[in-house]
Design a protein around this motif. Structure first.
Motif, PDB file in Angstrom:
ATOM      1  N   CYS A   1     -58.865 -39.985  15.543  1.00 47.02           N
ATOM      2  CA  CYS A   1     -58.799 -39.332  13.879  1.00 47.02           C
ATOM      3  C   CYS A   1     -59.954 -38.611  13.015  1.00 47.02           C
ATOM      4  O   CYS A   1     -60.722 -40.439  13.048  1.00 47.02           O
ATOM      5  CB  CYS A   1     -57.705 -40.581  13.478  1.00 47.02           C
ATOM      6  SG  CYS A   1     -57.137 -40.032  11.686  1.00 47.02           S
TER       7      CYS A   1
ATOM      8  N   CYS B   1     -59.260 -42.300   9.780  1.00 44.43           N
ATOM      9  CA  CYS B   1     -59.868 -43.540  10.208  1.00 44.43           C
ATOM     10  C   CYS B   1     -60.847 -43.851  11.607  1.00 44.43           C
ATOM     11  O   CYS B   1     -60.861 -44.634  11.708  1.00 44.43           O
ATOM     12  CB  CYS B   1     -58.499 -44.237  10.643  1.00 44.43           C
ATOM     13  SG  CYS B   1     -57.156 -43.908  11.528  1.00 44.43           S
TER      14      CYS B   1
ATOM     15  N   CYS C   1     -51.545 -39.088  13.920  1.00 46.77           N
ATOM     16  CA  CYS C   1     -52.088 -40.385  14.368  1.00 46.77           C
ATOM     17  C   CYS C   1     -50.734 -41.198  12.985  1.00 46.77           C
ATOM     18  O   CYS C   1     -50.932 -41.056  12.709  1.00 46.77           O
ATOM     19  CB  CYS C   1     -53.630 -41.132  13.039  1.00 46.77           C
ATOM     20  SG  CYS C   1     -54.225 -42.238  12.613  1.00 46.77           S
TER      21      CYS C   1
ATOM     22  N   CYS D   1     -52.715 -44.035  10.528  1.00 48.38           N
ATOM     23  CA  CYS D   1     -53.145 -42.801   9.022  1.00 48.38           C
ATOM     24  C   CYS D   1     -52.264 -42.101   8.288  1.00 48.38           C
ATOM     25  O   CYS D   1     -52.324 -41.387   7.587  1.00 48.38           O
ATOM     26  CB  CYS D   1     -54.743 -43.242   8.680  1.00 48.38           C
ATOM     27  SG  CYS D   1     -55.099 -42.308   9.531  1.00 48.38           S
TER      28      CYS D   1
HETATM   29 ZN   LIG Z   1     -55.879 -42.122  11.761  1.00 48.52          ZN
END
Ligand SMILES: [Zn+2]
Length: 143
Positions: free
Chosen positions: A41, A44, A55, A58
């Motif tokens: 990701c 994050c 993801c 997040c």
């Molecule tokens: Zn993420």
């Protein structure tokens, strides 16, 4: 490579393919080139293997590919003497989880490795493999 109407590259993965259409089909194209890829990701930094297109931490869909390279540590393994339908020819084989410090890879241990050589904590690498029926997967080998 042109756009295909149905992107079913995942049919080529594993002894028996379960998922033929996903957003992470590039995984199989990379595997054909000998590279095992996960996704990371970009928001994050969470890493996913097998690769995910979204993801869960997040909720971003902004992912980049990374190569599963170097070595991980064997966390757990189990020898299978009975398998699901479609895997009978492969038996017996060892399934295992290798910890790559950030993500974990679930897969099989290479049949070339003798049972007595397999030890929790040993260093292993993940390598692309072609099955007898020309399907693709990956296996863990001693690092
Ligand atoms: Zn993420």
């Amino acid at each position: 490579m042109g756009k295909r109407e149905v992107d079913d590259r995942f049919k080529k993965f594993g002894t028996v393919s379960f998922t033929s259409i996903t957003k992470t089909n590039d995984f199989v194209s990379q595997l054909e080139q000998g590279r095992i890829m996960g996704t990371k990701c970009t928001k994050c930094g969470l890493q996913f293997f097998p690769p995910r297109a979204d993801c869960y931490q997040c909720l971003s869909s902004d992912m980049e590919w990374f190569e599963v390279s170097g070595t991980g540590k064997l966390m757990a393994f189990s020898k299978l003497k009975y398998g699901p339908v479609g895997f009978e020819e492969d038996l017996p084989y060892c399934i295992a989880v290798v910890d790559y410090d950030g993500f974990k890879v679930f897969g099989r241990i290479d049949k070339e490795i003798e049972d007595h050589e397999i030890k929790i904590g040993m260093k292993m690498k993940t390598v692309a493999n072609t099955l007898p029926n020309d399907q693709l997967n990956y296996v863990f080998q001693k690092a």
